[in-house]
Design a protein around this motif. Structure first.
Motif, PDB file in Angstrom:
ATOM      1  N   PRO A   7      -0.623   2.108   5.964  1.00 32.40           N
ATOM      2  CA  PRO A   7       0.055   1.908   7.246  1.00 32.40           C
ATOM      3  C   PRO A   7      -0.260   0.588   7.953  1.00 32.40           C
ATOM      4  O   PRO A   7       0.533   0.127   8.756  1.00 32.40           O
ATOM      5  CB  PRO A   7      -0.404   3.092   8.099  1.00 32.40           C
ATOM      6  CG  PRO A   7      -1.581   3.658   7.427  1.00 32.40           C
ATOM      7  CD  PRO A   7      -1.519   3.259   6.000  1.00 32.40           C
ATOM      8  N   ASN A   8      -1.426  -0.027   7.686  1.00 33.31           N
ATOM      9  CA  ASN A   8      -1.721  -1.306   8.329  1.00 33.31           C
ATOM     10  C   ASN A   8      -2.606  -2.163   7.432  1.00 33.31           C
ATOM     11  O   ASN A   8      -3.112  -1.711   6.412  1.00 33.31           O
ATOM     12  CB  ASN A   8      -2.356  -1.116   9.719  1.00 33.31           C
ATOM     13  CG  ASN A   8      -3.656  -0.350   9.672  1.00 33.31           C
ATOM     14  OD1 ASN A   8      -4.425  -0.478   8.726  1.00 33.31           O
ATOM     15  ND2 ASN A   8      -3.904   0.465  10.688  1.00 33.31           N
ATOM     16  N   HIS A   9      -2.780  -3.419   7.843  1.00 31.02           N
ATOM     17  CA  HIS A   9      -3.513  -4.357   7.005  1.00 31.02           C
ATOM     18  C   HIS A   9      -5.006  -4.071   6.954  1.00 31.02           C
ATOM     19  O   HIS A   9      -5.682  -4.469   6.004  1.00 31.02           O
ATOM     20  CB  HIS A   9      -3.255  -5.786   7.475  1.00 31.02           C
ATOM     21  CG  HIS A   9      -3.817  -6.091   8.827  1.00 31.02           C
ATOM     22  ND1 HIS A   9      -3.223  -5.659   9.987  1.00 31.02           N
ATOM     23  CD2 HIS A   9      -4.929  -6.761   9.192  1.00 31.02           C
ATOM     24  CE1 HIS A   9      -3.942  -6.050  11.017  1.00 31.02           C
ATOM     25  NE2 HIS A   9      -4.984  -6.732  10.565  1.00 31.02           N
ATOM     26  N   ASN A  10      -5.544  -3.386   7.951  1.00 33.52           N
ATOM     27  CA  ASN A  10      -6.983  -3.071   7.928  1.00 33.52           C
ATOM     28  C   ASN A  10      -7.319  -2.085   6.812  1.00 33.52           C
ATOM     29  O   ASN A  10      -8.298  -2.270   6.078  1.00 33.52           O
ATOM     30  CB  ASN A  10      -7.417  -2.503   9.280  1.00 33.52           C
ATOM     31  CG  ASN A  10      -7.295  -3.508  10.392  1.00 33.52           C
ATOM     32  OD1 ASN A  10      -7.517  -4.690  10.177  1.00 33.52           O
ATOM     33  ND2 ASN A  10      -6.913  -3.049  11.573  1.00 33.52           N
ATOM     34  N   ILE A  11      -6.541  -1.050   6.688  1.00 30.23           N
ATOM     35  CA  ILE A  11      -6.754  -0.080   5.607  1.00 30.23           C
ATOM     36  C   ILE A  11      -6.472  -0.724   4.253  1.00 30.23           C
ATOM     37  O   ILE A  11      -7.181  -0.476   3.275  1.00 30.23           O
ATOM     38  CB  ILE A  11      -5.890   1.171   5.836  1.00 30.23           C
ATOM     39  CG1 ILE A  11      -6.330   1.868   7.127  1.00 30.23           C
ATOM     40  CG2 ILE A  11      -5.976   2.125   4.657  1.00 30.23           C
ATOM     41  CD1 ILE A  11      -5.438   3.003   7.557  1.00 30.23           C
ATOM     42  N   ALA A  12      -5.459  -1.570   4.198  1.00 29.65           N
ATOM     43  CA  ALA A  12      -5.143  -2.267   2.948  1.00 29.65           C
ATOM     44  C   ALA A  12      -6.302  -3.153   2.502  1.00 29.65           C
ATOM     45  O   ALA A  12      -6.598  -3.236   1.308  1.00 29.65           O
ATOM     46  CB  ALA A  12      -3.879  -3.092   3.122  1.00 29.65           C
ATOM     47  N   ALA A  13      -6.975  -3.800   3.442  1.00 29.54           N
ATOM     48  CA  ALA A  13      -8.114  -4.649   3.099  1.00 29.54           C
ATOM     49  C   ALA A  13      -9.263  -3.828   2.538  1.00 29.54           C
ATOM     50  O   ALA A  13      -9.935  -4.250   1.581  1.00 29.54           O
ATOM     51  CB  ALA A  13      -8.576  -5.424   4.325  1.00 29.54           C
ATOM     52  N   ILE A  14      -9.499  -2.654   3.088  1.00 33.37           N
ATOM     53  CA  ILE A  14     -10.573  -1.790   2.589  1.00 33.37           C
ATOM     54  C   ILE A  14     -10.264  -1.307   1.184  1.00 33.37           C
ATOM     55  O   ILE A  14     -11.116  -1.365   0.281  1.00 33.37           O
ATOM     56  CB  ILE A  14     -10.783  -0.603   3.547  1.00 33.37           C
ATOM     57  CG1 ILE A  14     -11.322  -1.098   4.888  1.00 33.37           C
ATOM     58  CG2 ILE A  14     -11.724   0.425   2.937  1.00 33.37           C
ATOM     59  CD1 ILE A  14     -11.292  -0.064   5.984  1.00 33.37           C
ATOM     60  N   ILE A  15      -9.046  -0.860   0.969  1.00 31.07           N
ATOM     61  CA  ILE A  15      -8.655  -0.349  -0.355  1.00 31.07           C
ATOM     62  C   ILE A  15      -8.667  -1.470  -1.397  1.00 31.07           C
ATOM     63  O   ILE A  15      -9.174  -1.297  -2.510  1.00 31.07           O
ATOM     64  CB  ILE A  15      -7.281   0.331  -0.276  1.00 31.07           C
ATOM     65  CG1 ILE A  15      -7.400   1.622   0.531  1.00 31.07           C
ATOM     66  CG2 ILE A  15      -6.719   0.618  -1.661  1.00 31.07           C
ATOM     67  CD1 ILE A  15      -6.088   2.292   0.826  1.00 31.07           C
ATOM     68  N   SER A  16      -8.125  -2.629  -1.036  1.00 32.06           N
ATOM     69  CA  SER A  16      -8.099  -3.718  -2.014  1.00 32.06           C
ATOM     70  C   SER A  16      -9.501  -4.235  -2.326  1.00 32.06           C
ATOM     71  O   SER A  16      -9.778  -4.620  -3.460  1.00 32.06           O
ATOM     72  CB  SER A  16      -7.201  -4.849  -1.525  1.00 32.06           C
ATOM     73  OG  SER A  16      -7.713  -5.426  -0.350  1.00 32.06           O
ATOM     74  N   SER A  17     -10.399  -4.211  -1.342  1.00 31.69           N
ATOM     75  CA  SER A  17     -11.783  -4.629  -1.611  1.00 31.69           C
ATOM     76  C   SER A  17     -12.453  -3.713  -2.622  1.00 31.69           C
ATOM     77  O   SER A  17     -13.204  -4.167  -3.489  1.00 31.69           O
ATOM     78  CB  SER A  17     -12.592  -4.633  -0.321  1.00 31.69           C
ATOM     79  OG  SER A  17     -12.081  -5.575   0.570  1.00 31.69           O
TER      80      SER A  17
END
Length: 119
Positions: A7-17
């Motif tokens: 839903p947002n770039h913050n969660i995407a950053a955690i998952i991609s990390s």
């Protein structure tokens, strides 16, 4: 791709990390494929970074016939230590292309299917 799925770039950053860390661990750079335990070797073959590393190293150093201090050629060293073979380079290029198509398809489908807008 993770930005489209979450839903947002913050969660995407955690998952991609998380994925970057796991992919780098199993890419064969830190621990070469022949030294990865057999029960974890399947993840080496599922990691896109492993194919990128394989392709870069083999395309640059895969056919060098210079003899090193150990008596082996550079090509033989990469084959023995990393398990890299120059003849596999075409397959590696195809797999890297397939990963790109897969990630682009997942991104496009996620943009189409998911809607995270709030009213």
């Amino acid at each position: 791709m993770t930005v489209a799925i979450t839903p947002n770039h913050n969660i995407a950053a955690i998952i991609s990390s998380f994925f970057y860390a796991i992919w780098n661990l199993f890419s064969g750079f830190i621990v070469p494929r022949p030294r990865i335990p057999i029960w974890w070797r399947w993840y080496y073959w599922a990691t896109p970074v492993a194919y990128t590393l394989y392709g870069l190293i083999v395309s640059q150093f895969g056919e060098i016939q210079d003899v090193m201090d150990t008596g082996d050629t550079v090509e033989q060293f990469f084959k023995d230590y990393f398990g890299f073979e120059y003849s596999f380079l075409g397959v590696i290029a195809g797999i890297i292309l397939a990963f790109n198509v897969l990630f682009a398809f997942i991104f496009a489908y996620s943009i189409m299917a998911f809607n995270f807008q709030r009213r």
